[in-house]
Design an enzyme around this catalytic site. Structure first.
Site, mmCIF file in Angstrom:
data_model
loop_
_atom_site.group_PDB
_atom_site.id
_atom_site.type_symbol
_atom_site.label_atom_id
_atom_site.label_comp_id
_atom_site.label_asym_id
_atom_site.label_seq_id
_atom_site.Cartn_x
_atom_site.Cartn_y
_atom_site.Cartn_z
ATOM 1 N N HIS A 134 -0.257 5.495 -6.235
ATOM 2 C CA HIS A 134 -0.804 4.842 -5.301
ATOM 3 C C HIS A 134 -1.252 5.996 -4.338
ATOM 4 O O HIS A 134 -0.571 6.545 -3.629
ATOM 5 C CB HIS A 134 0.161 3.904 -4.418
ATOM 6 C CG HIS A 134 -0.381 3.408 -3.125
ATOM 7 N ND1 HIS A 134 0.338 2.414 -2.447
ATOM 8 C CD2 HIS A 134 -1.634 3.033 -2.960
ATOM 9 C CE1 HIS A 134 -0.543 2.007 -1.455
ATOM 10 N NE2 HIS A 134 -1.687 2.455 -1.781
ATOM 11 N N ASP A 142 2.391 -5.013 -2.389
ATOM 12 C CA ASP A 142 3.042 -3.642 -2.026
ATOM 13 C C ASP A 142 3.080 -3.512 -0.526
ATOM 14 O O ASP A 142 2.388 -3.700 0.358
ATOM 15 C CB ASP A 142 1.959 -2.123 -2.211
ATOM 16 C CG ASP A 142 2.700 -0.835 -1.557
ATOM 17 O OD1 ASP A 142 4.010 -1.025 -1.558
ATOM 18 O OD2 ASP A 142 2.318 0.107 -1.970
ATOM 19 N N GLY A 183 1.327 3.608 4.836
ATOM 20 C CA GLY A 183 1.846 4.757 5.694
ATOM 21 C C GLY A 183 3.083 4.630 5.615
ATOM 22 O O GLY A 183 3.730 5.888 5.570
ATOM 23 N N MET A 191 0.420 10.421 0.215
ATOM 24 C CA MET A 191 -0.007 10.609 1.456
ATOM 25 C C MET A 191 -0.460 11.815 1.936
ATOM 26 O O MET A 191 -0.035 12.604 1.887
ATOM 27 C CB MET A 191 0.838 9.933 2.399
ATOM 28 C CG MET A 191 1.643 8.483 1.904
ATOM 29 S SD MET A 191 2.724 7.756 3.220
ATOM 30 C CE MET A 191 3.174 6.301 2.317
ATOM 31 N N MET A 199 -2.925 7.231 -1.180
ATOM 32 C CA MET A 199 -3.474 6.913 0.303
ATOM 33 C C MET A 199 -3.916 8.144 0.873
ATOM 34 O O MET A 199 -3.208 8.857 1.805
ATOM 35 C CB MET A 199 -2.196 6.375 0.996
ATOM 36 C CG MET A 199 -1.919 4.881 0.584
ATOM 37 S SD MET A 199 -0.135 4.497 1.067
ATOM 38 C CE MET A 199 0.843 5.196 -0.272
ATOM 39 N N GLY A 232 9.636 0.006 4.864
ATOM 40 C CA GLY A 232 10.619 -0.681 5.581
ATOM 41 C C GLY A 232 9.551 -1.523 6.716
ATOM 42 O O GLY A 232 10.208 -1.906 7.678
ATOM 43 N N HIS A 282 6.636 3.441 -8.699
ATOM 44 C CA HIS A 282 5.631 3.555 -7.760
ATOM 45 C C HIS A 282 5.657 4.713 -6.968
ATOM 46 O O HIS A 282 6.581 5.150 -6.241
ATOM 47 C CB HIS A 282 5.741 2.382 -6.860
ATOM 48 C CG HIS A 282 4.456 2.052 -5.973
ATOM 49 N ND1 HIS A 282 3.233 1.612 -6.438
ATOM 50 C CD2 HIS A 282 4.192 2.307 -4.664
ATOM 51 C CE1 HIS A 282 2.472 1.628 -5.312
ATOM 52 N NE2 HIS A 282 3.007 2.033 -4.478
ATOM 53 N N MET A 342 -2.497 -4.651 -0.358
ATOM 54 C CA MET A 342 -1.346 -4.168 0.571
ATOM 55 C C MET A 342 -1.065 -5.268 1.513
ATOM 56 O O MET A 342 -1.805 -6.251 2.187
ATOM 57 C CB MET A 342 -2.143 -3.162 1.641
ATOM 58 C CG MET A 342 -2.335 -1.806 0.901
ATOM 59 S SD MET A 342 -0.745 -1.052 -0.076
ATOM 60 C CE MET A 342 0.229 -0.662 1.473
ATOM 61 N N SER A 383 9.365 1.712 -5.212
ATOM 62 C CA SER A 383 8.654 2.855 -4.646
ATOM 63 C C SER A 383 9.657 3.794 -4.290
ATOM 64 O O SER A 383 10.723 3.497 -3.532
ATOM 65 C CB SER A 383 7.962 2.151 -3.477
ATOM 66 O OG SER A 383 7.432 3.382 -2.600
ATOM 67 N N ASP A 441 4.260 6.845 -3.945
ATOM 68 C CA ASP A 441 3.189 7.084 -2.926
ATOM 69 C C ASP A 441 2.715 8.454 -2.380
ATOM 70 O O ASP A 441 3.237 9.316 -1.891
ATOM 71 C CB ASP A 441 3.981 6.136 -1.583
ATOM 72 C CG ASP A 441 3.894 4.721 -2.030
ATOM 73 O OD1 ASP A 441 2.975 4.053 -2.172
ATOM 74 O OD2 ASP A 441 5.162 4.206 -1.951
HETATM 75 C C1 DX5 Z 1 3.536 1.897 2.043
HETATM 76 C C2 DX5 Z 1 3.638 2.255 0.519
HETATM 77 C C3 DX5 Z 1 4.603 1.291 0.209
HETATM 78 C C4 DX5 Z 1 6.036 1.496 0.573
HETATM 79 C C5 DX5 Z 1 6.678 0.198 0.350
HETATM 80 O O1 DX5 Z 1 2.443 2.628 2.676
HETATM 81 O O2 DX5 Z 1 2.478 2.186 -0.029
HETATM 82 O O3 DX5 Z 1 4.613 1.469 -1.282
HETATM 83 O O4 DX5 Z 1 7.144 2.305 -0.387
HETATM 84 O O5 DX5 Z 1 8.002 0.067 1.300
HETATM 85 P P1 DX5 Z 1 8.525 -1.137 1.315
HETATM 86 O O6 DX5 Z 1 9.016 -2.094 0.077
HETATM 87 O O7 DX5 Z 1 9.910 -0.679 2.093
HETATM 88 O O8 DX5 Z 1 7.768 -1.972 2.448
HETATM 89 ZN ZN ZN Z 2 2.458 2.135 -2.090
#
Ligand code: DX5
Ligand code: ZN
Length: 220
Positions: free
Chosen positions: A64, A173, A140, A35, A66, A143, A31, A135, A8, A33
């Site tokens: 992805h 994810d 959101g 948002m 969101m 880390g 990936h 998930m 990601s 994200d």
């Molecule tokens: C969170 C995202 C993830 C995020 C994962 O909402 O959808 O794709 O980047 O990050 P890590 O691998 O750090 O949990």
């Molecule tokens: Zn994601």
């Protein structure tokens, strides 16, 4: 079973994304994200970013979403060239119509569920999808810590995919690292998103190889 490692870019350096993509050339998909600051309390980027990223990487993009109202916005990401477009079950009005529209445009269609969302209502819809995203953190932010109580959903999905003889990728994810990827693979996942564990290291390619080896050893 094939295993896919999808880094990601949420944790990558947004000012140097072309360079960051070069560091994950051994990944299977990238990936992305998206948002909107409504569905989740964070804001990233949109359709034009997907178009730009696709111009500078040969890797397929795993988008992805969101966002609220994916019924309205998701097809634009398929038009933009995304290989895969995943929208959230909690946000969509008509998941089957949207999945069919995405496939018609030529993208793989995915549906995502947050950690607290049950999977049962979606099991009978599996033939409409190419991917289900479970998930393993609240969406959101990168880390966060892996939520192990989501694993029974993977087992339910893996059983339903097997029973139906379906070809549906099972993605996890959130909080995926060299330990949690084993747990997720054993529970039935075959497609693994990893953000901070790949980009918060000096050698993303080595980390992709480590994750891949751990997954391959434990996938069903
Ligand atoms: C969170 C995202 C993830 C995020 C994962 O909402 O959808 O794709 O980047 O990050 P890590 O691998 O750090 O949990
Ligand atoms: Zn994601």
């Amino acid at each position: 079973m094939a295993v896919r490692i999808n880094p990601s870019i949420l944790t990558a350096d947004f000012a140097n994304l072309e360079h960051e993509l070069g560091r994950i050339a051994t990944a299977d998909l990238v990936h992305v994200d998206v948002m909107d600051n409504h569905f989740v309390p964070n804001l990233t980027f949109g359709q034009r970013m997907v178009e730009s990223l696709q111009r500078v990487t040969p890797l397929p993009l795993d988008v992805h979403l969101m966002i609220d109202d994916p019924d309205r916005w998701a097809p634009g990401y398929a038009d933009a060239g995304a290989y895969s477009v995943t929208f959230h079950a909690e946000a969509v009005a008509d998941p089957v119509a949207l999945a069919r529209r995405l496939r018609q445009i030529g993208a793989r269609a995915g549906i995502a569920v947050k950690p607290g969302t049950a999977i049962e209502p979606y099991l009978e819809l599996l033939p409409e999808f190419d991917q289900v995203l479970v998930m393993t953190v609240e969406p959101g932010f990168g880390g966060q810590s892996f939520i192990e109580s989501t694993m029974p959903k993977l087992r339910q999905l893996r059983d339903a995919i097997g029973l139906g003889g379906l070809d549906v990728w099972l993605q996890v994810d959130g909080g995926i690292n060299e330990q949690t990827i084993v747990t997720a693979a054993e529970a039935g996942a075959d497609t693994f998103v990893a953000g901070s564990s790949v980009f918060n290291t000096g050698d993303p390619a080595a980390q992709i190889a480590t994750l891949r080896a751990a997954a391959v050893a434990h996938v069903h």
